[in-house]
Design an enzyme around this catalytic site. Structure first.
Site, PDB file in Angstrom:
ATOM      1  CB  CYS A 148     -11.333  -2.085  -8.234  1.00  0.00           C
ATOM      2  SG  CYS A 148      -9.892  -3.106  -7.929  1.00  0.00           S
ATOM      3  CG  HIS A 241     -10.763  -4.269 -12.652  1.00  0.00           C
ATOM      4  ND1 HIS A 241      -9.503  -4.056 -13.174  1.00  0.00           N
ATOM      5  CD2 HIS A 241     -10.625  -4.222 -11.304  1.00  0.00           C
ATOM      6  CE1 HIS A 241      -8.641  -3.870 -12.176  1.00  0.00           C
ATOM      7  NE2 HIS A 241      -9.286  -3.956 -11.040  1.00  0.00           N
TER       8      HIS A 241
HETATM    9  N1  LIG Z   1      -5.652   0.473  -7.677  1.00  0.00           N
HETATM   10  C1  LIG Z   1      -6.951   0.195  -7.666  1.00  0.00           C
HETATM   11  O1  LIG Z   1      -7.605   0.038  -8.711  1.00  0.00           O
HETATM   12  C2  LIG Z   1      -7.683   0.056  -6.340  1.00  0.00           C
HETATM   13  C3  LIG Z   1      -9.053  -0.096  -6.375  1.00  0.00           C
HETATM   14  C4  LIG Z   1      -9.774  -0.209  -5.195  1.00  0.00           C
HETATM   15  C5  LIG Z   1      -9.096  -0.177  -4.002  1.00  0.00           C
HETATM   16  N2  LIG Z   1      -7.735  -0.041  -3.978  1.00  0.00           N
HETATM   17  C6  LIG Z   1      -7.080   0.037  -2.669  1.00  0.00           C
HETATM   18  O2  LIG Z   1      -6.653   1.393  -2.505  1.00  0.00           O
HETATM   19  C7  LIG Z   1      -5.462   1.441  -1.722  1.00  0.00           C
HETATM   20  C8  LIG Z   1      -4.372   2.165  -2.504  1.00  0.00           C
HETATM   21  O3  LIG Z   1      -4.091   1.415  -3.680  1.00  0.00           O
HETATM   22  P1  LIG Z   1      -3.087   1.935  -4.811  1.00  0.00           P
HETATM   23  O4  LIG Z   1      -3.345   1.040  -5.948  1.00  0.00           O
HETATM   24  O5  LIG Z   1      -3.209   3.395  -4.979  1.00  0.00           O
HETATM   25  O6  LIG Z   1      -1.650   1.616  -4.130  1.00  0.00           O
HETATM   26  P2  LIG Z   1      -0.208   2.265  -4.456  1.00  0.00           P
HETATM   27  O7  LIG Z   1      -0.151   2.759  -5.848  1.00  0.00           O
HETATM   28  O8  LIG Z   1       0.786   1.258  -4.008  1.00  0.00           O
HETATM   29  O9  LIG Z   1      -0.134   3.541  -3.475  1.00  0.00           O
HETATM   30  C9  LIG Z   1       0.004   3.400  -2.085  1.00  0.00           C
HETATM   31  C10 LIG Z   1       0.032   4.778  -1.443  1.00  0.00           C
HETATM   32  O10 LIG Z   1       0.078   4.632  -0.007  1.00  0.00           O
HETATM   33  C11 LIG Z   1       1.190   5.333   0.513  1.00  0.00           C
HETATM   34  N3  LIG Z   1       1.746   4.578   1.656  1.00  0.00           N
HETATM   35  C12 LIG Z   1       2.367   3.382   1.606  1.00  0.00           C
HETATM   36  N4  LIG Z   1       2.695   2.987   2.867  1.00  0.00           N
HETATM   37  C13 LIG Z   1       2.283   3.975   3.690  1.00  0.00           C
HETATM   38  C14 LIG Z   1       2.368   4.181   5.097  1.00  0.00           C
HETATM   39  N5  LIG Z   1       2.914   3.275   5.913  1.00  0.00           N
HETATM   40  N6  LIG Z   1       1.855   5.329   5.605  1.00  0.00           N
HETATM   41  C15 LIG Z   1       1.306   6.259   4.799  1.00  0.00           C
HETATM   42  N7  LIG Z   1       1.203   6.130   3.455  1.00  0.00           N
HETATM   43  C16 LIG Z   1       1.691   4.996   2.923  1.00  0.00           C
HETATM   44  C17 LIG Z   1       2.177   5.476  -0.623  1.00  0.00           C
HETATM   45  O11 LIG Z   1       2.941   6.634  -0.387  1.00  0.00           O
HETATM   46  P3  LIG Z   1       4.462   6.861  -0.870  1.00  0.00           P
HETATM   47  O12 LIG Z   1       4.415   7.035  -2.355  1.00  0.00           O
HETATM   48  O13 LIG Z   1       4.829   8.103  -0.143  1.00  0.00           O
HETATM   49  O14 LIG Z   1       5.251   5.661  -0.450  1.00  0.00           O
HETATM   50  C18 LIG Z   1       1.228   5.633  -1.822  1.00  0.00           C
HETATM   51  O15 LIG Z   1       0.778   6.967  -1.909  1.00  0.00           O
HETATM   52  C19 LIG Z   1      -5.115  -0.020  -1.395  1.00  0.00           C
HETATM   53  O16 LIG Z   1      -5.640  -0.343  -0.136  1.00  0.00           O
HETATM   54  C20 LIG Z   1      -5.813  -0.786  -2.499  1.00  0.00           C
HETATM   55  O17 LIG Z   1      -6.112  -2.117  -2.138  1.00  0.00           O
HETATM   56  C21 LIG Z   1      -7.023   0.088  -5.123  1.00  0.00           C
END
Ligand SMILES: NC(=O)c1ccc[n+]([C@@H]2O[C@H](COP(=O)([O-])OP(=O)(O)OC[C@H]3O[C@@H](n4cnc5c(N)ncnc54)[C@H](OP(=O)(O)O)[C@@H]3O)[C@@H](O)[C@H]2O)c1
Length: 348
Positions: A148, A241
């Site tokens: 991001c 950001h």
């Molecule tokens: N946040 C940002 O600004 C951003 C920007 C760019 C990229 N990213 C990337 O995008 C991805 C998601 O980020 P996030 O910020 O949304 O994270 P998050 O809020 O921690 O959400 C993680 C999600 O993945 C699910 N999950 C966790 N373990 C899993 C498993 N073993 N199998 C299937 N589903 C699983 C969770 O489901 P449950 O709720 O059911 O546990 C939740 O829906 C990451 O790889 C991150 O690095 C994030």
């Protein structure tokens, strides 16, 4: 035109919720499946998800049942918002099974046959999907969007590189809390505080622009040899950001010329006509105290980046401040734009 069925992996998280929000009434895509971890599989979305975005959960998603993140669900296109460690195994299985995966996770960004894509920056890199399918014998493929913080920075660097040829950059980020997912950073760690460390982040900001600004030669990308030094910090902002950048070019560049290059930057025609493409890719803020996260992050529905404070740098040539919405342009919105580009190019 009938809509393409899409799945959202990790639909309950910070990025997953943005996908749910941005795909409501999308003209080309229709959400047909959502997945989560064992914690939420089998529950309705309304029950499993702690919705943290403004407003209510869109009606279409409330009663959808959360499925396991494995092949079998009905969809052609998959938006992945999985943690990287899960994406590492799950995304290749899905691509092998014939799904087109547009991923936010870092797990496959560095694979040499996986595009690291921003449509306005390197739309031709989607040609790697053909190489990937052939090399791996997959019916589907994986496309990734960048970290991001890399996203907004690389869009500005594309405009400046096209005009003046980049050599080196020194960048310092101030990154929002939603970038750490939900629940993310503990309140006692971030209120009245700045955390000068985000695991793995500096390496991504230093290397991802080199791949995206690289040139497609035959079956591979020749990375751009731009040297970047990054400091990344977590600050108490919800979304958006900010990056302070000092940049050296092959030649001296006046602030007025840099401003003109940023303001004059346009998406290629194939990208400009996509449904999620903003009218303005880069907006230049003229007020001396902008951009600011709470005031500028929603420009262009979160897809426009804002650059301000463009001035001479006493060490390098030009310095500026860059702002982008991390869960929209830097995550869900970016991945949706990638999928729209794939469709427009006939790859989906
Ligand atoms: N946040 C940002 O600004 C951003 C920007 C760019 C990229 N990213 C990337 O995008 C991805 C998601 O980020 P996030 O910020 O949304 O994270 P998050 O809020 O921690 O959400 C993680 C999600 O993945 C699910 N999950 C966790 N373990 C899993 C498993 N073993 N199998 C299937 N589903 C699983 C969770 O489901 P449950 O709720 O059911 O546990 C939740 O829906 C990451 O790889 C991150 O690095 C994030």
């Amino acid at each position: 035109m009938s809509k393409t069925k899409v799945a959202i992996l990790g639909a309950t998280g910070a990025v997953g919720q943005r996908f749910i929000q941005l795909l409501e009434n999308h003209p080309w895509f229709e959400v047909s499946a959502i997945t989560g971890s064992d914690r939420s599989v089998g529950q309705t979305y309304a029950k499993a998800c702690r919705w943290v975005l403004p407003g209510q959960i869109p009606t279409y998603a409330r009663e959808m049942t959360i499925l396991p993140s494995e092949p079998g669900f009905e969809a052609k296109l998959v938006f992945s918002a999985l943690p990287s460690h899960s994406a590492k195994t799950i995304e290749p299985l899905l691509a092998q099974a014939g799904y087109v995966v547009c991923s936010n996770a870092s797990a496959h960004r560095t694979w040499d046959d996986v595009p690291l894509l921003i449509p306005e920056v390197n739309p031709d890199h989607t040609a790697l999907t053909v190489v990937q399918r052939k090399k791996r014998g997959w019916d589907g493929f994986i496309v990734t969007n960048p970290n991001c913080t890399s996203t907004g920075l690389t869009i500005a660097l594309r405009a400046l590189h096209d005009a003046f040829t980049l050599k080196r950059a020194f960048v310092v980020s101030m990154q929002a809390l939603s970038g750490a997912g939900y629940p993310g950073v503990a309140s006692l760690d971030i209120i009245d505080n700045v955390i000068p460390f985000i695991s793995g982040e500096e390496d991504k900001v230093e290397t991802e622009p080199q791949k995206m600004l690289g040139t497609l030669v035959g079956d591979q990308i020749d990375f751009l040899p731009v040297q970047i030094s990054a400091h990344t910090n977590r600050v108490a902002v919800t979304d958006g950001h900010m990056v302070c950048a000092s940049v050296e070019f092959a030649q001296q560049v006046a602030p007025e010329a840099a401003t003109a290059a940023l303001e004059g930057f346009r998406a290629p025609a194939v990208v400009a006509s996509l449904p999620s493409s903003p009218d303005t890719v880069i907006q230049v803020a003229s007020a001396p105290d902008r951009p600011q996260p709470s005031r500028d992050r929603d420009a262009g529905n979160g897809m426009t980046i804002t650059v301000g404070r463009i001035r001479t740098d006493p060490l390098f040539h030009i310095r500026f401040v860059n702002l982008s919405h991390n869960t929209i342009r830097g995550a869900a919105g970016g991945a949706i734009l990638n999928a729209e580009l794939l469709k427009a190019q006939g790859l989906l």
